[in-house]
Design a protein around this motif. Structure first.
Motif, PDB file in Angstrom:
ATOM      1  N   SER A   2       0.813  -1.212   0.000  1.00  0.00           N
ATOM      2  CA  SER A   2       0.000   0.000   0.000  1.00  0.00           C
ATOM      3  C   SER A   2       0.850   1.267   0.000  1.00  0.00           C
ATOM      4  N   TYR A   3       2.144   1.140   0.310  1.00  0.00           N
ATOM      5  CA  TYR A   3       3.030   2.305   0.300  1.00  0.00           C
ATOM      6  C   TYR A   3       3.153   2.916  -1.085  1.00  0.00           C
ATOM      7  N   VAL A   4       2.760   2.170  -2.125  1.00  0.00           N
ATOM      8  CA  VAL A   4       2.832   2.698  -3.491  1.00  0.00           C
ATOM      9  C   VAL A   4       2.004   3.978  -3.620  1.00  0.00           C
ATOM     10  N   ILE A   5       0.924   4.046  -2.853  1.00  0.00           N
ATOM     11  CA  ILE A   5       0.070   5.238  -2.915  1.00  0.00           C
ATOM     12  C   ILE A   5       0.855   6.483  -2.500  1.00  0.00           C
ATOM     13  N   ALA A   6       1.835   6.291  -1.614  1.00  0.00           N
ATOM     14  CA  ALA A   6       2.601   7.443  -1.117  1.00  0.00           C
ATOM     15  C   ALA A   6       3.557   8.013  -2.163  1.00  0.00           C
ATOM     16  N   ILE A   7       3.878   7.248  -3.197  1.00  0.00           N
ATOM     17  CA  ILE A   7       4.878   7.714  -4.173  1.00  0.00           C
ATOM     18  C   ILE A   7       4.421   8.994  -4.871  1.00  0.00           C
ATOM     19  N   PRO A   8       3.213   9.056  -5.443  1.00  0.00           N
ATOM     20  CA  PRO A   8       2.777  10.347  -6.010  1.00  0.00           C
ATOM     21  C   PRO A   8       2.339  11.343  -4.949  1.00  0.00           C
ATOM     22  N   LEU A   9       1.924  10.861  -3.768  1.00  0.00           N
ATOM     23  CA  LEU A   9       1.430  11.766  -2.740  1.00  0.00           C
ATOM     24  C   LEU A   9       2.541  12.602  -2.115  1.00  0.00           C
ATOM     25  N   LEU A  10       3.736  12.046  -1.978  1.00  0.00           N
ATOM     26  CA  LEU A  10       4.829  12.768  -1.329  1.00  0.00           C
ATOM     27  C   LEU A  10       5.165  14.089  -2.029  1.00  0.00           C
ATOM     28  N   PRO A  11       5.428  14.091  -3.338  1.00  0.00           N
ATOM     29  CA  PRO A  11       5.674  15.393  -3.991  1.00  0.00           C
ATOM     30  C   PRO A  11       4.434  16.280  -4.023  1.00  0.00           C
ATOM     31  N   ALA A  12       3.238  15.664  -4.054  1.00  0.00           N
ATOM     32  CA  ALA A  12       2.016  16.480  -4.011  1.00  0.00           C
ATOM     33  C   ALA A  12       1.896  17.191  -2.666  1.00  0.00           C
ATOM     34  N   ILE A  13       2.245  16.497  -1.582  1.00  0.00           N
ATOM     35  CA  ILE A  13       2.237  17.120  -0.253  1.00  0.00           C
ATOM     36  C   ILE A  13       3.281  18.231  -0.184  1.00  0.00           C
ATOM     37  N   ALA A  14       4.431  18.018  -0.816  1.00  0.00           N
ATOM     38  CA  ALA A  14       5.459  19.066  -0.845  1.00  0.00           C
ATOM     39  C   ALA A  14       4.913  20.332  -1.501  1.00  0.00           C
ATOM     40  N   PHE A  15       4.170  20.167  -2.579  1.00  0.00           N
ATOM     41  CA  PHE A  15       3.545  21.331  -3.228  1.00  0.00           C
ATOM     42  C   PHE A  15       2.532  21.980  -2.302  1.00  0.00           C
ATOM     43  N   ALA A  16       1.717  21.153  -1.624  1.00  0.00           N
ATOM     44  CA  ALA A  16       0.709  21.691  -0.712  1.00  0.00           C
ATOM     45  C   ALA A  16       1.346  22.446   0.443  1.00  0.00           C
ATOM     46  N   LEU A  41      11.663   8.286  -4.532  1.00  0.00           N
ATOM     47  CA  LEU A  41      12.624   7.440  -5.254  1.00  0.00           C
ATOM     48  C   LEU A  41      12.923   6.164  -4.471  1.00  0.00           C
ATOM     49  N   VAL A  42      13.116   6.284  -3.165  1.00  0.00           N
ATOM     50  CA  VAL A  42      13.389   5.103  -2.343  1.00  0.00           C
ATOM     51  C   VAL A  42      12.216   4.125  -2.416  1.00  0.00           C
ATOM     52  N   LEU A  43      10.993   4.645  -2.292  1.00  0.00           N
ATOM     53  CA  LEU A  43       9.805   3.780  -2.369  1.00  0.00           C
ATOM     54  C   LEU A  43       9.668   3.159  -3.758  1.00  0.00           C
ATOM     55  N   SER A  44      10.019   3.915  -4.793  1.00  0.00           N
ATOM     56  CA  SER A  44       9.943   3.387  -6.159  1.00  0.00           C
ATOM     57  C   SER A  44      10.925   2.238  -6.360  1.00  0.00           C
ATOM     58  N   LEU A  45      12.120   2.378  -5.815  1.00  0.00           N
ATOM     59  CA  LEU A  45      13.106   1.296  -5.913  1.00  0.00           C
ATOM     60  C   LEU A  45      12.622   0.044  -5.172  1.00  0.00           C
ATOM     61  N   ILE A  46      12.005   0.241  -4.009  1.00  0.00           N
ATOM     62  CA  ILE A  46      11.451  -0.897  -3.267  1.00  0.00           C
ATOM     63  C   ILE A  46      10.366  -1.582  -4.082  1.00  0.00           C
ATOM     64  N   ALA A  47       9.474  -0.780  -4.693  1.00  0.00           N
ATOM     65  CA  ALA A  47       8.410  -1.348  -5.516  1.00  0.00           C
ATOM     66  C   ALA A  47       8.991  -2.095  -6.713  1.00  0.00           C
ATOM     67  N   MET A  89       8.615   2.961 -14.840  1.00  0.00           N
ATOM     68  CA  MET A  89       8.416   4.399 -14.979  1.00  0.00           C
ATOM     69  C   MET A  89       8.562   5.120 -13.647  1.00  0.00           C
ATOM     70  N   LEU A  90       8.133   4.507 -12.557  1.00  0.00           N
ATOM     71  CA  LEU A  90       8.286   5.132 -11.246  1.00  0.00           C
ATOM     72  C   LEU A  90       9.754   5.401 -10.947  1.00  0.00           C
ATOM     73  N   VAL A  91      10.600   4.406 -11.209  1.00  0.00           N
ATOM     74  CA  VAL A  91      12.034   4.574 -10.948  1.00  0.00           C
ATOM     75  C   VAL A  91      12.621   5.648 -11.852  1.00  0.00           C
ATOM     76  N   VAL A  92      12.260   5.628 -13.130  1.00  0.00           N
ATOM     77  CA  VAL A  92      12.815   6.598 -14.082  1.00  0.00           C
ATOM     78  C   VAL A  92      12.420   8.020 -13.688  1.00  0.00           C
ATOM     79  N   VAL A  93      11.138   8.227 -13.423  1.00  0.00           N
ATOM     80  CA  VAL A  93      10.651   9.582 -13.125  1.00  0.00           C
ATOM     81  C   VAL A  93      11.250  10.104 -11.820  1.00  0.00           C
ATOM     82  N   THR A  94      11.212   9.302 -10.767  1.00  0.00           N
ATOM     83  CA  THR A  94      11.719   9.778  -9.477  1.00  0.00           C
ATOM     84  C   THR A  94      13.229   9.967  -9.498  1.00  0.00           C
TER      85      THR A  94
END
Length: 634
Positions: A2-16, A41-47, A89-94
């Protein structure tokens, strides 16, 4: 997972977090964005590691969704889908986003609005990550549009200047043209399949060829806008007016890659159509060749890389059009790393030389060794030279074309590879060799060099994982065909040799004016960007301006005339009404009152209160009555 949900949320929270702050507070809190993307990036590598062992062969390793709206009995949801494609794509983008943000600490440190830059960069990264993990086309489209807004903000970041303002509008409007096709395609998709979910649309639903063609071509039109395919490519070169690190992110791993990702996701629909694949391949090869030719005549180092990006995106569309999902997707990955490296290197070069014009550069190899080595690795990867990453991914594409018997497209792709090597050599020799144009050349800050070193290392070694990449996506992996590899290497070598002969074998550039004069028509056409901008300016921009001017004149002369005339009539009518009210209505009312008053005054004389007067009236009345009887009797 379920931590995958946090991957896009983390930078979104930074913007907020950064968005509502004052400019001064934002500038001091840019570390929030860096920390958020690095954590993603760390979460993306784990995924990625967790997806790898099973391969999953296109199946979801993790899927979760919730309903956010309903239309009758139809429920619309948002969800997170992690499979092999999204894991890559998660790894590449992050990874690229983290490199860009660290690099920007040095590149943008003097900018007064660096905090806002990092805030928008965070939202941009969040939108791309949400697009990558979406489990339905509607959610993908929403993230797609947020990216369009962020690209507008980043390209026009220095909005005090004219060029960034115009470039941001051009990018926003051009990509919106493609987005209209995307939106219509979604409407047709829903009307046909009754869903936006990938599981239903791509696997469960049986597409009729005609409907599949309509949907696929509309989606392709949207992808052409985002991924700058001919003829919707005109926004990308002008987008270089934005900050160079933002260009590295936009034009390597996020926005331009989104169109390729969309086609890759929707490939089953394209395959059900058949003809849509052919159209995709034709558009791709035309873009690859024309983009390379246009890059070969540019003098602005960033525009060379911009047209190079257009050309390489064309390669990806060629692969997808030939049915080579692995080849196209692999080139997307390798290109993200070496092109972001080249953009970051261009930023260092521009800072050192204080110009973007390659004719005003030279001799950087002596003063900037780290930048020279890293930029050379990126250049050789772009040219497709063994053993760098671009060699492996381009050969995968050429192999797919050859085995698919697309021989004409194969030959055109080889021609594009030759042109690529020529403009790469032209860029490298103009910038790094020859006499120094300035004595102020110096190496960049460490926070700028470290990200470049990481990207250079990845670009140098990632190609050796070519067969394993295919296996990760659930396909059979193999090394490139030896004959094709030798052919492409020979073509690239000839291109580099030609570039060296013209630009590198002497301390000064050979005079190319006679060659330009001999092929004046061709050179003029290329220097004028094959007239795309002029055509759009004449037939669209100027005609729109003329229409707007005509409507403004119509509004001023006709509409305002009608309104003013109606106002004059109203005022005249009001004046007549006022006179009528004063002289007729008021006169009638006042006249009646006067008559009544006069009559009352005369009648009042009868009421005097004296008996003699009343007796006289009675006698007079009797006399009148008698006279009336006499007259009547006669």
């Amino acid at each position: 997972m379920s931590y995958v949900i946090a991957i896009p949320l983390l930078p979104a929270i930074a913007f907020a977090v950064l968005g509502p702050l004052s400019n001064r507070a934002r500038n001091k809190a840019v570390w929030v964005s860096v920390a958020a993307v690095a954590s993603a990036l760390v979460l993306s590598l784990i995924a990625f590691v967790q997806v790898w062992p099973g391969g999953h062969e296109g199946e979801a390793a993790y899927h979760a969704s919730v309903t956010f709206a309903s239309i009758g009995s139809v429920y619309l949801g948002v969800g997170v889908l992690l499979d092999s494609v999204s894991a890559v794509m998660l790894v590449v983008v992050t990874l690229v986003a983290t490199a860009v943000m660290v690099y920007s600490l040095g590149y943008m440190h003097r900018d007064a609005r660096i905090g806002w830059y990092y805030a928008v960069l965070s939202l941009f990264t969040a939108a791309m990550l949400m697009l990558v993990v979406s489990d339905n086309f509607l959610q993908l489209y929403m993230a797609w549009e947020v990216m369009g807004l962020c690209s507008y903000l980043l390209i026009g970041f220095w909005h005090e200047q004219v060029a960034p303002r115009k470039a941001s509008l051009k990018a926003f409007l051009t990509t919106r043209v493609g987005d209209v096709g995307f939106a219509i395609g979604l409407a047709v998709m829903y009307a046909t399949a009754g869903s936006f979910d990938f599981a239903v649309v791509l696997h469960d639903f049986q597409w009729a060829p005609a409907t599949a063609t309509a949907v696929a071509l509309l989606l392709l039109f949207g992808a052409m806008g985002k991924s700058a395919q001919v003829p919707l490519h005109v926004w990308l070169p002008d987008a270089m007016a934005g900050p160079t690190p933002a260009s590295a992110l936009i034009h390597a791993a996020t926005m331009v890659a989104a169109g390729v990702f969309l086609v890759a996701r929707a490939l089953p629909i394209f395959e059900a159509s058949g003809i849509a694949l052919t159209i995709t391949m034709v558009i791709g090869v035309v873009t690859a060749l024309l983009g390379g030719l246009l890059a070969a005549v540019q003098h602005d180092i960033k525009k060379v890389l911009a047209y190079s990006t257009i050309s390489q995106l064309g390669y990806m569309f060629v692969a997808l059009g030939a049915g080579g999902l692995v080849a196209g997707f692999y080139h997307l990955v390798t290109h993200a790393f070496f092109k972001s490296l080249l953009f970051l290197g261009a930023g260092v070069i521009i800072h050192a030389a204080h110009t973007q014009d390659m004719r005003e550069m030279g001799g950087l190899a002596k003063k900037m060794p780290v930048t020279t080595v890293t930029f050379t690795i990126g250049s050789l990867a772009l040219a497709g030279i063994f053993p760098f990453s671009g060699f492996w991914s381009k050969d995968e594409i050429l192999t797919v074309l050859w085995h698919g018997e697309h021989y004409i497209v194969f030959a055109l792709a080889l021609a594009a590879a030759f042109v690529t090597a020529v403009y790469v050599a032209r860029l490298w020799f103009r910038v790094f060799t020859g006499p120094e144009q300035t004595s102020e050349l110096k190496e960049a800050h460490i926070e700028m060099l470290v990200p470049m070193g990481v990207l250079a290392a990845i670009s140098a070694v990632i190609g050796f994982g070519s067969p394993y990449f295919a296996q990760f996506l659930g396909h059979e992996g193999q090394w490139p065909d030896a004959a094709i590899a030798l052919t492409s290497t020979a073509v690239a070598g000839l291109g580099l040799a030609l570039g060296w002969w013209v630009y590198g074998r002497r301390t000064r550039v050979i005079n190319t004016r006679p060659l330009k004069q001999r092929f004046a028509v061709v050179y003029d056409a290329l220097s004028l960007k094959l007239y795309f901008d002029l055509t759009y300016d004449y037939f669209i921009v100027k005609q729109f301006s003329r229409l707007a001017g005509a409507l403004a004149t119509f509004d001023r002369v006709v509409v305002d005339g009608i309104v003013n005339g109606a106002g004059a009539v109203w005022r005249a009518g009001a004046e007549v009404g006022s006179l009528l009210d004063i002289h007729v209505i008021d006169g009638a009312v006042n006249g009646t009152a006067t008559i009544v008053k006069a009559a009352g005054a005369r009648v009042r004389r009868l009421q005097v209160g004296r008996i003699q007067a009343y007796q006289g009236l009675m006698v007079g009345a009797l006399v009148l009555l008698m006279l009336w009887f006499v007259v009547k009797g006669a």
